[in-house]
Design a protein around this motif. Sequence first.
Motif, mmCIF file in Angstrom:
data_model
loop_
_atom_site.group_PDB
_atom_site.id
_atom_site.type_symbol
_atom_site.label_atom_id
_atom_site.label_comp_id
_atom_site.label_asym_id
_atom_site.label_seq_id
_atom_site.Cartn_x
_atom_site.Cartn_y
_atom_site.Cartn_z
ATOM 1 N N ILE A 118 0.812 -1.158 0.085
ATOM 2 C CA ILE A 118 0.051 0.028 0.016
ATOM 3 C C ILE A 118 0.743 1.170 -0.040
ATOM 4 O O ILE A 118 2.058 1.368 0.909
ATOM 5 C CB ILE A 118 -1.042 -0.155 1.177
ATOM 6 N N GLY A 119 0.640 1.985 -1.027
ATOM 7 C CA GLY A 119 1.477 3.293 -1.079
ATOM 8 C C GLY A 119 2.644 3.217 -1.878
ATOM 9 O O GLY A 119 3.705 3.569 -1.339
ATOM 10 N N ILE A 120 2.881 2.504 -2.888
ATOM 11 C CA ILE A 120 3.994 2.259 -3.612
ATOM 12 C C ILE A 120 4.612 3.565 -3.917
ATOM 13 O O ILE A 120 5.916 3.593 -4.309
ATOM 14 C CB ILE A 120 3.716 1.248 -4.725
ATOM 15 N N ILE A 171 -2.982 5.795 -4.228
ATOM 16 C CA ILE A 171 -4.180 6.758 -4.231
ATOM 17 C C ILE A 171 -3.968 7.426 -5.806
ATOM 18 O O ILE A 171 -5.147 7.665 -6.365
ATOM 19 C CB ILE A 171 -4.420 7.634 -3.062
ATOM 20 N N ARG A 172 -2.702 7.560 -6.040
ATOM 21 C CA ARG A 172 -2.499 8.043 -7.355
ATOM 22 C C ARG A 172 -2.142 7.181 -8.549
ATOM 23 O O ARG A 172 -1.502 6.178 -7.972
ATOM 24 C CB ARG A 172 -1.328 9.187 -6.944
ATOM 25 N N ASN A 173 -2.641 7.338 -9.559
ATOM 26 C CA ASN A 173 -2.431 6.475 -10.580
ATOM 27 C C ASN A 173 -0.861 6.789 -11.016
ATOM 28 O O ASN A 173 -0.525 7.769 -11.219
ATOM 29 C CB ASN A 173 -3.114 6.857 -11.969
ATOM 30 N N ASP A 192 -8.150 3.995 -2.605
ATOM 31 C CA ASP A 192 -8.185 4.857 -1.470
ATOM 32 C C ASP A 192 -8.292 4.204 -0.142
ATOM 33 O O ASP A 192 -9.551 3.673 -0.188
ATOM 34 C CB ASP A 192 -9.420 5.888 -1.689
ATOM 35 N N ILE A 193 -7.394 4.280 0.668
ATOM 36 C CA ILE A 193 -7.268 3.173 1.747
ATOM 37 C C ILE A 193 -8.492 3.607 2.735
ATOM 38 O O ILE A 193 -8.832 2.839 3.694
ATOM 39 C CB ILE A 193 -6.114 2.988 2.478
ATOM 40 N N VAL A 232 5.670 0.962 3.123
ATOM 41 C CA VAL A 232 6.981 1.330 3.529
ATOM 42 C C VAL A 232 7.033 2.777 3.619
ATOM 43 O O VAL A 232 6.338 3.681 2.796
ATOM 44 C CB VAL A 232 8.109 1.048 2.467
ATOM 45 N N ARG A 233 7.359 3.463 4.780
ATOM 46 C CA ARG A 233 7.033 5.029 5.125
ATOM 47 C C ARG A 233 5.683 5.427 5.041
ATOM 48 O O ARG A 233 5.561 6.531 4.557
ATOM 49 C CB ARG A 233 8.175 5.638 4.439
ATOM 50 N N PRO A 234 4.849 4.797 5.381
ATOM 51 C CA PRO A 234 3.432 5.473 5.132
ATOM 52 C C PRO A 234 3.373 6.648 6.118
ATOM 53 O O PRO A 234 3.954 6.634 7.212
ATOM 54 C CB PRO A 234 2.440 4.491 5.692
#
Length: 130
Positions: free
Chosen positions: A25-27, A49-51, A64-65, A82-84
């Motif tokens: 999540i959040g690559i 959340i972004r393409n 969108d989590i 990683v680093r959210p």
Amino acid sequence: MVCYKDIEAKIADYLSDNYTSAVEIGIGRNPDVAAALKEKGVDVSAVDIRNIAEDYGIEFHCDDIYSPNLSLYVGREVIYSVRPGVEMVPSLISIADQTDSDLIVYHLGCEIYRDGGEIIDCGVILHKYR
């Protein structure tokens, strides 16, 4: 001292030693952990959340989590990030709870959420919240 890319390698080593399927999540613009997992034979996908304009060679979905499409996470042994931002962690825990997945987080600096979960030292400090 552990350098930036060593961090991603240690995270990927730990995850690939313990799981066969994962979703990041959040690559964002850092596909290093997911790419390493794919090379190690882990069934991995990623969401943000972004393409993402670049093709990292990893299955990618926008999500969108805070209002997640749970079908993107069901059946994955581990969800990791990683680093959210620490404000994301409650939603990450909720997704992991709803999909019966483990949740592993590598925090930015000294951030933790609540009690920090189970601490895993694999050469870097990971937090297992579920």
